[in-house]
Scaffold this active site. Structure first.
Site, mmCIF file in Angstrom:
data_model
loop_
_atom_site.group_PDB
_atom_site.id
_atom_site.type_symbol
_atom_site.label_atom_id
_atom_site.label_comp_id
_atom_site.label_asym_id
_atom_site.label_seq_id
_atom_site.Cartn_x
_atom_site.Cartn_y
_atom_site.Cartn_z
ATOM 1 N N SER A 51 2.923 1.748 -11.689
ATOM 2 C CA SER A 51 3.033 1.881 -10.237
ATOM 3 C C SER A 51 4.405 1.429 -9.777
ATOM 4 C CB SER A 51 1.957 1.031 -9.550
ATOM 5 O OG SER A 51 2.191 0.926 -8.163
ATOM 6 N N TYR A 61 -2.817 -6.542 -7.984
ATOM 7 C CA TYR A 61 -2.611 -5.197 -8.533
ATOM 8 C C TYR A 61 -1.239 -5.078 -9.190
ATOM 9 C CZ TYR A 61 -2.099 -0.093 -8.562
ATOM 10 O OH TYR A 61 -1.882 1.212 -8.932
#
Length: 257
Positions: A142, A158
């Site tokens: 990400s 995350y």
């Protein structure tokens, strides 16, 4: 024929990668967890491209399932493609979501850990005997974990897991180089997927109002589509990227520039 195993191939980026790999002539094994209908759609899409695909259920957060899954993969390779090995591994299963640091529970932290880092780590370890020498791995990370990425509030857990995935990718590339196996990552920016968050709510379907805001922050003027990332994954796996390993490629359309 090359064979690809796409973990999390029932929707979004994983599905797009599976279809693009089939378009390039690869046979595909896809996994799904809570979306069997999506896995059937992926298989059908691969077959429309003239390819062959099989789908298996796998919960990446449950490492105890991995040995039995490896046996399923080995059987499918023999029965469907008359192979003992596969060539490409794509670790794309996951879930999204945000929680402010003060609200992150140990349970949520552990779920992020199991699915986003521990799962890919030990699944790859379990499957490694079936991965052919000269093969390739792509891990889906990400842009939130990139040093150049925006540090958005609510993503401490995350992003921490994706940061761990990035480091693992680089070191694993060093270890597997002796077998000619390349290991890279892609880091998507905001992408229109059905990736569910920690509460089971589905991404942009639940919050379409954020799309114009994210598009305005993206140099190319829109949010990403799964196919944008899928084609980058397929390119990294292919022979045209044979001299690329240990890299993390941002695939974001210039988000945050």
């Amino acid at each position: 024929m090359r064979i690809a195993l796409v973990v999390g191939g029932s929707s979004g980026i994983g599905q797009a990668a599976a279809v693009e790999l089939a378009r390039r002539g690869a046979g595909v094994i896809v996994t799904y967890s809570g979306n069997p209908a999506g896995a059937k759609e992926t298989v059908a899409a691969v077959e429309r491209e003239g390819g062959t695909a099989v789908a298996f259920r796998l919960d990446v957060g449950r490492t105890e399932e991995f040995p039995a899954f490896r046996d399923q993969v080995a059987a499918a390779l023999r029965e469907t493609w008359q192979r003992d090995t596969f060539d490409y591994l794509v670790n794309s299963a996951g879930f999204g979501g945000m929680a402010m640091f003060t609200d992150v529970t140990e349970e949520l932290f552990d779920r992020f850990l199991r699915v986003l880092l521990k799962g890919p780590y030990f699944l790859t370890q379990t499957l490694l005997p079936l991965l052919a020498d000269g093969g390739a791995i792509v891990n889906v990370s990400s842009s939130s974990a990139l040093p150049s990425g925006s540090a958005d509030a609510g993503y401490t857990a995350y992003a921490a897991m994706k940061g761990g995935l990035n480091v693992w990718t680089r070191v694993l590339a060093k270890e597997l180089a002796v077998r000619g196996i390349r290991v890279n990552a892609v880091s998507p920016g905001p992408t229109r997927t059905r990736l569910a968050d920690a509460d089971g709510v589905v991404g942009f379907e639940a919050h379409p109002e954020v799309i114009p805001m994210l598009a305005a922050q993206t140099a190319l003027g829109r949010v990403g589509e799964p196919e944008d990332v899928g084609v980058a994954i397929a390119a990294l796996l292919g022979d045209e990227s044979r001299w690329i390993t240990a890299q993390n490629i941002e695939v974001s359309g210039g988000f945050g520039l």
